[in-house]
Scaffold this motif. Structure first.
Motif, PDB file in Angstrom:
ATOM      1  N   ALA A 115     -14.694   3.574  54.389  1.00  0.00           N
ATOM      2  CA  ALA A 115     -15.675   2.486  54.504  1.00  0.00           C
ATOM      3  C   ALA A 115     -15.088   1.312  55.273  1.00  0.00           C
ATOM      4  CB  ALA A 115     -16.145   2.042  53.119  1.00  0.00           C
ATOM      5  N   MET A 116     -13.838   0.983  54.992  1.00  0.00           N
ATOM      6  CA  MET A 116     -13.217  -0.130  55.711  1.00  0.00           C
ATOM      7  C   MET A 116     -13.114   0.184  57.199  1.00  0.00           C
ATOM      8  SD  MET A 116     -10.391  -1.271  52.883  1.00  0.00           S
ATOM      9  CE  MET A 116      -9.331  -1.964  54.103  1.00  0.00           C
ATOM     10  N   SER A 117     -12.768   1.414  57.509  1.00  0.00           N
ATOM     11  CA  SER A 117     -12.666   1.826  58.905  1.00  0.00           C
ATOM     12  C   SER A 117     -14.041   1.795  59.574  1.00  0.00           C
ATOM     13  CB  SER A 117     -12.063   3.230  58.982  1.00  0.00           C
ATOM     14  OG  SER A 117     -12.016   3.678  60.305  1.00  0.00           O
ATOM     15  N   ALA A 118     -15.046   2.336  58.903  1.00  0.00           N
ATOM     16  CA  ALA A 118     -16.394   2.376  59.464  1.00  0.00           C
ATOM     17  C   ALA A 118     -16.946   0.977  59.706  1.00  0.00           C
ATOM     18  CB  ALA A 118     -17.324   3.146  58.536  1.00  0.00           C
ATOM     19  N   LEU A 119     -16.603   0.062  58.814  1.00  0.00           N
ATOM     20  CA  LEU A 119     -17.121  -1.303  58.924  1.00  0.00           C
ATOM     21  C   LEU A 119     -16.210  -2.217  59.744  1.00  0.00           C
ATOM     22  CD1 LEU A 119     -18.333  -1.726  55.231  1.00  0.00           C
ATOM     23  CD2 LEU A 119     -19.752  -1.327  57.268  1.00  0.00           C
ATOM     24  N   GLY A 120     -15.072  -1.693  60.181  1.00  0.00           N
ATOM     25  CA  GLY A 120     -14.150  -2.496  60.975  1.00  0.00           C
ATOM     26  C   GLY A 120     -13.470  -3.585  60.170  1.00  0.00           C
ATOM     27  N   LEU A 121     -13.235  -3.315  58.882  1.00  0.00           N
ATOM     28  CA  LEU A 121     -12.626  -4.307  58.005  1.00  0.00           C
ATOM     29  C   LEU A 121     -11.118  -4.102  57.904  1.00  0.00           C
ATOM     30  CD1 LEU A 121     -15.208  -4.162  55.068  1.00  0.00           C
ATOM     31  CD2 LEU A 121     -15.105  -5.838  56.922  1.00  0.00           C
ATOM     32  N   GLY A 122     -10.408  -5.167  57.589  1.00  0.00           N
ATOM     33  CA  GLY A 122      -8.976  -5.092  57.367  1.00  0.00           C
ATOM     34  C   GLY A 122      -8.663  -4.923  55.891  1.00  0.00           C
ATOM     35  N   VAL A 123      -7.410  -4.654  55.595  1.00  0.00           N
ATOM     36  CA  VAL A 123      -6.962  -4.457  54.211  1.00  0.00           C
ATOM     37  C   VAL A 123      -7.300  -5.673  53.353  1.00  0.00           C
ATOM     38  CG1 VAL A 123      -4.903  -4.153  52.777  1.00  0.00           C
ATOM     39  CG2 VAL A 123      -5.169  -2.825  54.869  1.00  0.00           C
ATOM     40  N   SER A 124      -7.245  -6.848  53.943  1.00  0.00           N
ATOM     41  CA  SER A 124      -7.519  -8.066  53.175  1.00  0.00           C
ATOM     42  C   SER A 124      -8.970  -8.141  52.693  1.00  0.00           C
ATOM     43  CB  SER A 124      -7.179  -9.308  54.007  1.00  0.00           C
ATOM     44  OG  SER A 124      -7.988  -9.340  55.178  1.00  0.00           O
ATOM     45  N   ASP A 125      -9.849  -7.347  53.287  1.00  0.00           N
ATOM     46  CA  ASP A 125     -11.266  -7.352  52.902  1.00  0.00           C
ATOM     47  C   ASP A 125     -11.598  -6.325  51.828  1.00  0.00           C
ATOM     48  OD1 ASP A 125     -11.971  -9.289  54.920  1.00  0.00           O
ATOM     49  OD2 ASP A 125     -11.801  -7.677  56.396  1.00  0.00           O
ATOM     50  N   ALA A 126     -10.658  -5.462  51.500  1.00  0.00           N
ATOM     51  CA  ALA A 126     -10.930  -4.344  50.586  1.00  0.00           C
ATOM     52  C   ALA A 126     -11.392  -4.811  49.212  1.00  0.00           C
ATOM     53  CB  ALA A 126      -9.698  -3.458  50.450  1.00  0.00           C
ATOM     54  N   GLU A 127     -10.697  -5.775  48.645  1.00  0.00           N
ATOM     55  CA  GLU A 127     -11.037  -6.215  47.290  1.00  0.00           C
ATOM     56  C   GLU A 127     -12.452  -6.782  47.228  1.00  0.00           C
ATOM     57  OE1 GLU A 127      -9.261  -8.992  43.681  1.00  0.00           O
ATOM     58  OE2 GLU A 127      -8.108  -8.739  45.513  1.00  0.00           O
ATOM     59  N   THR A 128     -12.821  -7.602  48.205  1.00  0.00           N
ATOM     60  CA  THR A 128     -14.169  -8.171  48.243  1.00  0.00           C
ATOM     61  C   THR A 128     -15.213  -7.072  48.370  1.00  0.00           C
ATOM     62  OG1 THR A 128     -13.344 -10.208  49.237  1.00  0.00           O
ATOM     63  CG2 THR A 128     -15.694  -9.746  49.506  1.00  0.00           C
ATOM     64  N   MET A 129     -14.950  -6.102  49.263  1.00  0.00           N
ATOM     65  CA  MET A 129     -15.888  -5.010  49.459  1.00  0.00           C
ATOM     66  C   MET A 129     -16.085  -4.212  48.165  1.00  0.00           C
ATOM     67  SD  MET A 129     -15.659  -1.710  51.987  1.00  0.00           S
ATOM     68  CE  MET A 129     -14.387  -0.964  50.980  1.00  0.00           C
ATOM     69  N   ALA A 145     -20.450   5.707  43.984  1.00  0.00           N
ATOM     70  CA  ALA A 145     -20.327   6.858  44.877  1.00  0.00           C
ATOM     71  C   ALA A 145     -21.486   6.902  45.875  1.00  0.00           C
ATOM     72  CB  ALA A 145     -20.267   8.147  44.071  1.00  0.00           C
ATOM     73  N   GLN A 146     -22.698   6.633  45.399  1.00  0.00           N
ATOM     74  CA  GLN A 146     -23.859   6.645  46.287  1.00  0.00           C
ATOM     75  C   GLN A 146     -23.775   5.515  47.311  1.00  0.00           C
ATOM     76  OE1 GLN A 146     -26.715   6.529  43.085  1.00  0.00           O
ATOM     77  NE2 GLN A 146     -27.317   8.655  43.447  1.00  0.00           N
ATOM     78  N   LEU A 147     -23.313   4.360  46.881  1.00  0.00           N
ATOM     79  CA  LEU A 147     -23.138   3.246  47.820  1.00  0.00           C
ATOM     80  C   LEU A 147     -22.113   3.608  48.887  1.00  0.00           C
ATOM     81  CD1 LEU A 147     -23.098   0.097  45.521  1.00  0.00           C
ATOM     82  CD2 LEU A 147     -24.707   0.585  47.357  1.00  0.00           C
ATOM     83  N   GLY A 148     -21.015   4.205  48.457  1.00  0.00           N
ATOM     84  CA  GLY A 148     -19.987   4.611  49.405  1.00  0.00           C
ATOM     85  C   GLY A 148     -20.535   5.581  50.435  1.00  0.00           C
ATOM     86  N   GLU A 149     -21.316   6.553  49.978  1.00  0.00           N
ATOM     87  CA  GLU A 149     -21.928   7.511  50.902  1.00  0.00           C
ATOM     88  C   GLU A 149     -22.876   6.801  51.857  1.00  0.00           C
ATOM     89  OE1 GLU A 149     -23.641  11.040  49.095  1.00  0.00           O
ATOM     90  OE2 GLU A 149     -22.062  11.014  47.571  1.00  0.00           O
ATOM     91  N   GLY A 150     -23.635   5.846  51.329  1.00  0.00           N
ATOM     92  CA  GLY A 150     -24.568   5.096  52.176  1.00  0.00           C
ATOM     93  C   GLY A 150     -23.839   4.292  53.238  1.00  0.00           C
ATOM     94  N   ILE A 151     -22.756   3.655  52.842  1.00  0.00           N
ATOM     95  CA  ILE A 151     -21.980   2.860  53.798  1.00  0.00           C
ATOM     96  C   ILE A 151     -21.394   3.760  54.883  1.00  0.00           C
ATOM     97  CG2 ILE A 151     -19.874   1.480  54.063  1.00  0.00           C
ATOM     98  CD1 ILE A 151     -20.565   0.237  51.282  1.00  0.00           C
ATOM     99  N   LEU A 152     -20.884   4.908  54.481  1.00  0.00           N
ATOM    100  CA  LEU A 152     -20.303   5.822  55.466  1.00  0.00           C
ATOM    101  C   LEU A 152     -21.366   6.394  56.397  1.00  0.00           C
ATOM    102  CD1 LEU A 152     -17.644   7.703  53.324  1.00  0.00           C
ATOM    103  CD2 LEU A 152     -17.310   5.821  54.928  1.00  0.00           C
ATOM    104  N   THR A 153     -22.557   6.631  55.868  1.00  0.00           N
ATOM    105  CA  THR A 153     -23.633   7.196  56.676  1.00  0.00           C
ATOM    106  C   THR A 153     -24.069   6.235  57.771  1.00  0.00           C
ATOM    107  OG1 THR A 153     -24.396   8.522  54.820  1.00  0.00           O
ATOM    108  CG2 THR A 153     -25.968   8.165  56.600  1.00  0.00           C
TER     109      THR A 153
END
Length: 177
Positions: A115-129, A145-153
């Protein structure tokens, strides 16, 4: 009976230690480093494997996950190409997501890194996400899990959402409802 009980405990301890060492060896192999490799963590030069081993043990003692499970999660972060500092910063977030979403660590690790890669986020954004995903899952008709799939899609498209991950999670939560 007492001897059998002690023997059982010793066997379990040896098996647990062997499992942890095996998991840490896998991390080392995935990272392509030696036991003597050094990394920088929080501005200090440290032995990479000692630092990661200590991190896995610490997280194993502080969370619902064992040290071996934490070591396995580190391996998934290594597979994503994370360096020692990024692994140190991201592992607690992965453990929180797994606990909040009832996910296994492999799924949680993949979800966070992908998800971080797909959204172009850095490690510092992981906790907020992860916090936003957990909040959305607890207040809407969806799961982590469903949110994660949605974000990746919708990953590449989701990068352009004006409000960032907060608005993205809100929109996915509304759609789930």
């Amino acid at each position: 009976p007492a001897t059998a009980a002690v023997t059982g405990l010793v066997t379990a301890a040896v098996t647990t230690a062997a499992s942890f060492e095996s998991s840490m060896s896998q991390v080392q192999a995935t990272m392509g480093i030696t036991k003597d490799s050094m990394s920088t963590v929080n501005g200090e030069s440290v032995n990479t494997m000692n630092a990661l081993s200590n991190l896995a043990k610490e997280m194993g003692s502080k969370t619902a996950f064992s040290a071996s499970e934490c070591a396995e999660a580190l391996n998934y972060l290594a597979l994503a190409g994370y360096n020692t500092q990024e692994m140190t910063d991201t592992l607690p977030t992965v453990l929180n997501l797994a606990a909040a979403g009832g996910l296994d660590l492999a799924s949680a690790s993949d979800m966070v890194t992908d998800a971080m890669s797909a959204l172009g986020l850095g490690v510092s954004d992981a906790e907020t996400m992860v916090d936003q995903m957990s909040k959305t899952a607890s207040t809407t008709n969806t799961s982590v899990a469903q949110l994660g799939e949605g974000i990746l899609t919708i990953g590449a498209t989701a990068k352009s959402v004006k409000g960032g991950t907060a608005e993205l999670n809100t929109a996915l939560g509304i759609l789930a409802n």
